[in-house]
Design a protein around this motif. Structure first.
Motif, PDB file in Angstrom:
ATOM      1  N   ASP A 176       0.076  -5.668  -0.222  1.00 10.15           N
ATOM      2  CA  ASP A 176      -0.316  -4.789   0.877  1.00 10.15           C
ATOM      3  C   ASP A 176      -0.654  -3.377   0.418  1.00 10.15           C
ATOM      4  O   ASP A 176      -0.941  -2.515   1.242  1.00 10.15           O
ATOM      5  CB  ASP A 176       0.778  -4.739   1.941  1.00 10.15           C
ATOM      6  CG  ASP A 176       2.079  -4.131   1.424  1.00 10.15           C
ATOM      7  OD1 ASP A 176       2.199  -3.908   0.203  1.00 10.15           O
ATOM      8  OD2 ASP A 176       2.979  -3.875   2.250  1.00 10.15           O
ATOM      9  N   ASN A 177      -0.664  -3.144  -0.890  1.00  7.32           N
ATOM     10  CA  ASN A 177      -1.031  -1.825  -1.401  1.00  7.32           C
ATOM     11  C   ASN A 177      -1.768  -1.943  -2.729  1.00  7.32           C
ATOM     12  O   ASN A 177      -1.311  -1.466  -3.765  1.00  7.32           O
ATOM     13  CB  ASN A 177       0.210  -0.942  -1.569  1.00  7.32           C
ATOM     14  CG  ASN A 177      -0.148   0.508  -1.870  1.00  7.32           C
ATOM     15  OD1 ASN A 177      -1.240   0.981  -1.535  1.00  7.32           O
ATOM     16  ND2 ASN A 177       0.757   1.223  -2.515  1.00  7.32           N
ATOM     17  N   LYS A 201      -6.622   6.098  -4.067  1.00  8.60           N
ATOM     18  CA  LYS A 201      -5.202   6.211  -3.706  1.00  8.60           C
ATOM     19  C   LYS A 201      -4.431   6.956  -4.780  1.00  8.60           C
ATOM     20  O   LYS A 201      -3.547   7.781  -4.478  1.00  8.60           O
ATOM     21  CB  LYS A 201      -4.584   4.826  -3.518  1.00  8.60           C
ATOM     22  CG  LYS A 201      -4.975   4.113  -2.247  1.00  8.60           C
ATOM     23  CD  LYS A 201      -4.207   2.792  -2.197  1.00  8.60           C
ATOM     24  CE  LYS A 201      -4.750   1.866  -1.135  1.00  8.60           C
ATOM     25  NZ  LYS A 201      -4.092   0.543  -1.178  1.00  8.60           N
ATOM     26  N   ARG A 203      10.614  -1.635  -4.235  1.00  6.74           N
ATOM     27  CA  ARG A 203       9.211  -1.248  -4.037  1.00  6.74           C
ATOM     28  C   ARG A 203       9.109   0.269  -4.032  1.00  6.74           C
ATOM     29  O   ARG A 203       9.858   0.949  -3.320  1.00  6.74           O
ATOM     30  CB  ARG A 203       8.684  -1.787  -2.705  1.00  6.74           C
ATOM     31  CG  ARG A 203       8.386  -3.265  -2.663  1.00  6.74           C
ATOM     32  CD  ARG A 203       8.104  -3.725  -1.234  1.00  6.74           C
ATOM     33  NE  ARG A 203       7.263  -2.803  -0.494  1.00  6.74           N
ATOM     34  CZ  ARG A 203       5.972  -3.004  -0.193  1.00  6.74           C
ATOM     35  NH1 ARG A 203       5.392  -4.121  -0.554  1.00  6.74           N
ATOM     36  NH2 ARG A 203       5.296  -2.120   0.489  1.00  6.74           N
ATOM     37  N   GLU A 237       6.902   1.981  -2.657  1.00  8.72           N
ATOM     38  CA  GLU A 237       6.532   2.410  -1.311  1.00  8.72           C
ATOM     39  C   GLU A 237       7.778   2.659  -0.456  1.00  8.72           C
ATOM     40  O   GLU A 237       7.812   3.594   0.353  1.00  8.72           O
ATOM     41  CB  GLU A 237       5.643   1.359  -0.645  1.00  8.72           C
ATOM     42  CG  GLU A 237       4.269   1.189  -1.270  1.00  8.72           C
ATOM     43  CD  GLU A 237       4.254   0.349  -2.537  1.00  8.72           C
ATOM     44  OE1 GLU A 237       3.182   0.190  -3.136  1.00  8.72           O
ATOM     45  OE2 GLU A 237       5.339  -0.160  -2.950  1.00  8.72           O
ATOM     46  N   PHE A 243      -8.088   5.581   2.193  1.00 11.04           N
ATOM     47  CA  PHE A 243      -7.785   4.586   3.227  1.00 11.04           C
ATOM     48  C   PHE A 243      -8.939   4.524   4.229  1.00 11.04           C
ATOM     49  O   PHE A 243      -8.825   4.966   5.371  1.00 11.04           O
ATOM     50  CB  PHE A 243      -6.461   4.935   3.925  1.00 11.04           C
ATOM     51  CG  PHE A 243      -5.281   4.925   3.002  1.00 11.04           C
ATOM     52  CD1 PHE A 243      -4.662   3.732   2.654  1.00 11.04           C
ATOM     53  CD2 PHE A 243      -4.793   6.112   2.458  1.00 11.04           C
ATOM     54  CE1 PHE A 243      -3.576   3.718   1.789  1.00 11.04           C
ATOM     55  CE2 PHE A 243      -3.706   6.112   1.597  1.00 11.04           C
ATOM     56  CZ  PHE A 243      -3.097   4.906   1.253  1.00 11.04           C
ATOM     57  N   ASP A 284       3.057   5.888   6.255  1.00  4.61           N
ATOM     58  CA  ASP A 284       2.871   4.677   5.464  1.00  4.61           C
ATOM     59  C   ASP A 284       1.831   4.897   4.378  1.00  4.61           C
ATOM     60  O   ASP A 284       2.025   4.504   3.218  1.00  4.61           O
ATOM     61  CB  ASP A 284       2.450   3.532   6.387  1.00  4.61           C
ATOM     62  CG  ASP A 284       2.374   2.201   5.653  1.00  4.61           C
ATOM     63  OD1 ASP A 284       3.353   1.817   4.998  1.00  4.61           O
ATOM     64  OD2 ASP A 284       1.320   1.535   5.739  1.00  4.61           O
ATOM     65  N   ASN A 285       0.744   5.552   4.698  1.00  3.45           N
ATOM     66  CA  ASN A 285      -0.288   5.821   3.702  1.00  3.45           C
ATOM     67  C   ASN A 285       0.153   6.866   2.686  1.00  3.45           C
ATOM     68  O   ASN A 285      -0.237   6.816   1.513  1.00  3.45           O
ATOM     69  CB  ASN A 285      -1.586   6.260   4.377  1.00  3.45           C
ATOM     70  CG  ASN A 285      -2.305   5.111   5.048  1.00  3.45           C
ATOM     71  OD1 ASN A 285      -1.987   3.944   4.816  1.00  3.45           O
ATOM     72  ND2 ASN A 285      -3.278   5.419   5.902  1.00  3.45           N
ATOM     73  N   LYS A 316       2.274   4.919   0.236  1.00  2.00           N
ATOM     74  CA  LYS A 316       1.431   4.016  -0.555  1.00  2.00           C
ATOM     75  C   LYS A 316       0.672   4.776  -1.632  1.00  2.00           C
ATOM     76  O   LYS A 316       0.554   4.308  -2.778  1.00  2.00           O
ATOM     77  CB  LYS A 316       0.451   3.269   0.364  1.00  2.00           C
ATOM     78  CG  LYS A 316       1.082   2.145   1.167  1.00  2.00           C
ATOM     79  CD  LYS A 316       0.050   1.437   2.030  1.00  2.00           C
ATOM     80  CE  LYS A 316       0.676   0.228   2.736  1.00  2.00           C
ATOM     81  NZ  LYS A 316      -0.303  -0.470   3.603  1.00  2.00           N
ATOM     82  N   CYS A 345       1.088   4.437  -5.746  1.00  4.41           N
ATOM     83  CA  CYS A 345      -0.033   4.119  -6.636  1.00  4.41           C
ATOM     84  C   CYS A 345      -0.106   5.112  -7.799  1.00  4.41           C
ATOM     85  O   CYS A 345      -0.319   4.720  -8.951  1.00  4.41           O
ATOM     86  CB  CYS A 345      -1.349   4.112  -5.857  1.00  4.41           C
ATOM     87  SG  CYS A 345      -1.597   2.651  -4.829  1.00  4.41           S
TER      88      CYS A 345
END
Length: 382
Positions: A48-49, A55, A126, A128, A169, A179-180, A183, A187
Motif C-alpha cells: 500500500d506504499n 514520495k 512498518r 508507516e 500522491f 497517512d500520506n 508514507k 519512503c
C-alpha cells in the motif's frame, strides 16, 4: 539535542562500483529505482506504499521540517542527525516538551532492512506505523503533535508542499493527509542505505589497503568461535533482525545481554524492561533488539539506554558476560541475570584483541553517508 532549522535526500550506495548516480528527476508516479550494493537484496516495501522518487523527495522535506513538532523547533532529524549516522549523540533523547526519554535514539541507517523498528516493541514492523509514535506519542512526548492541532494546514500553507504533495500522491481529492505524511517519511527512510565503508571497499571493492592489519585481526576475532559476536550481529547488515523482500515477516529474536540484574521480580529498571513492557511475560524481561552495528563508531553512547559510553566498554561488557554495577539503585551482577541470553557467556581477550576489535568496528563507518547531500536537509537555513 540540537535544533535543526526547518527546513531532504539520498539514494543508495553501489558497493560493487562504490559509486552513486545523480539526484533523481521527480515525476508523477515514477517508480523508485533501487541501486543496491553488492550482497544487498531488495528491501521489503508494503504493497500500500510503493516507492516512488516523488514520495522520497517529499519525505526528505518532512523529515527535516520543524513544523512537524508542537514547539516548532524540532523535526525527525533532531533525534536522527545525518552526521551521527542518524542518531543524536545523547544518552537518551529529549522531546519537544523537554522530557527525557528512557531510550537511546536508534540509528535509521539501513532501517529498510529491519524486521522490527524499535528497541523493544515487537509489534512495530512498518515504518508507516512507527512514524506516528514520535508524531503523536504521549509516553514519552517526542514531537508532541496532537490530532487537530493544525499540522496539515501548516504544511498546506507552504509553497514547496503545494507542489510536492500532489506530485507524490496524484489522483486523490486531497493529497494532504497524515497517512500520506507517514508514507512519504517511510519512503525516504527506506533509502538511507549504508555500504561504502572501508569494510565494504575491502570485501567488495577489492581494496586490500582499505582496512588496517589490526582491523583484519579484529574482524577475525569478531567472527571467531571464541567471541561469537556474529551470532547476533552477522550478515550484510550485521544484525539478526534483518529482513528483506525475500524473507518478509521473519521471526525476530530479542536478547537480554546481562546489562542489569536488579533485586526483585523485575531485573531491569522500571518502564525500560524490553519487550516485557509489551508482552508481560517474565521470560521477556530485559530483552531488546540487536541493532545493526554498521556505523557503530558514530552512534554512541551505546545500549538501549545509552548507559555504556564507549566501544571499548561495550566490548568489556560482553567479554565478562554481563555488566556488574557495584552500588546504587541499579546494583547487581548482570552476568547472573536469569533471562540472560546463553550466548552472552563471556570470552577471553587480550589488550591487543580489544584494540583490534575496535579497529574493525571503526571500519564499518560509511563516511560518505554522513555527508551525502541526498540524505541532507533540503530547507534553506534561517
Amino acid at each position: 539535542m540540537t535544533s535543526i532549522l526547518r527546513p531532504a535526500f539520498g539514494l543508495l550506495a553501489g558497493v560493487a562500483c562504490i559509486c552513486f548516480g545523480s539526484l533523481p528527476q521527480v515525476r508523477d508516479g515514477a517508480a523508485y529505482k533501487w541501486d543496491l550494493p553488492k550482497g544487498f537484496p531488495e528491501p521489503f516495501v508494503p504493497q500500500d506504499n510503493p516507492m516512488t522518487a516523488a514520495k522520497v523527495e517529499l519525505g526528505r522535506h518532512l523529515f527535516y521540517d520543524t513544523r512537524m513538532s508542537a514547539n516548532g523547533k524540532q523535526s525527525c532529524a533532531t533525534c536522527h542527525r545525518q552526521e551521527l549516522a542518524f542518531t543524536d549523540g545523547k544518552k537518551v533523547s529529549v522531546g519537544s516538551t523537554g522530557e527525557s526519554h528512557s531510550r537511546n535514539a536508534m540509528s535509521l541507517v539501513n532501517i529498510a532492512y529491519s524486521a522490527v523498528l524499535t528497541w523493544g516493541n515487537p509489534s512495530l514492523q512498518r515504518l508507516e506505523d512507527q512514524a506516528l509514535v514520535p508524531m503523536y506519542g504521549e509516553h514519552p512526548v517526542e514531537l508532541g503533535l496532537k490530532k487537530g492541532d493544525g499540522l496539515l494546514p501548516r504544511l498546506r500553507a507552504d509553497r514547496t508542499y503545494l507542489s510536492l504533495f500532489p506530485t507524490a500522491f496524484p489522483g486523490g481529492t486531497d493529497p494532504f493527509s497524515v497517512d500520506n505524511v507517514t508514507k512519504a517519511i517511510a519512503c525516504f527512510e527506506r533509502t538511507i542505505i549504508s555500504a561504502r565503508s572501508p569494510y565494504d571497499r575491502y570485501h567488495y571493492g577489492g581494496e586490500d589497503n582499505a582496512v588496517s592489519a589490526a582491523a583484519k585481526h579484529g574482524e577475525a576475532f569478531f567472527f571467531s568461535e571464541n567471541c561469537r559476536c556474529f551470532q547476533c550481529h552477522g550478515g550484510y547488515n550485521f544484525s539478526d533482525s534483518t529482513m528483506s523482500k525475500r524473507n518478509a515477516g521473519r521471526h525476530v529474536e530479542f536478547h537480554n545481554t546481562g546489562l542489569y540484574n536488579l533485586a526483585g521480580s523485575i531485573s531491569y529498571p522500571a518502564n525500560n524492561a524490553g519487550i516485557f513492557d509489551h508482552t508481560k511475560l517474565t521470560t521477556d524481561i530485559g530483552k531488546f533488539k540487536a541493532p545493526t552495528i554498521r556505523n557503530i563508531a558514530m552512534t554512541g553512547p551505546y545500549m538501549h539506554d545509552g548507559s555504556i559510553a564507549t566501544l571499548g566498554e561495550v566490548i568489556d561488557h560482553y567479554a565478562v558476560g554481563g555488566r556488574t554495577i557495584a552500588s546504587g539503585p541499579n546494583a547487581g551482577a548482570g552476568s547472573k541475570n536469569p533471562n540472560k541470553d546463553p550466548r552472552i557467556a563471556g570470552f577471553k581477550m587480550s589488550p591487543e584483541d580489544r584494540a583490534n576489535m575496535i579497529a574493525f568496528l571503526e571500519t564499518l563507518t560509511d563516511s560518505e553517508l554522513l555527508h551525502d547531500k541526498r540524505f541532507s536537509n533540503p530547507w534553506p537555513t534561517q
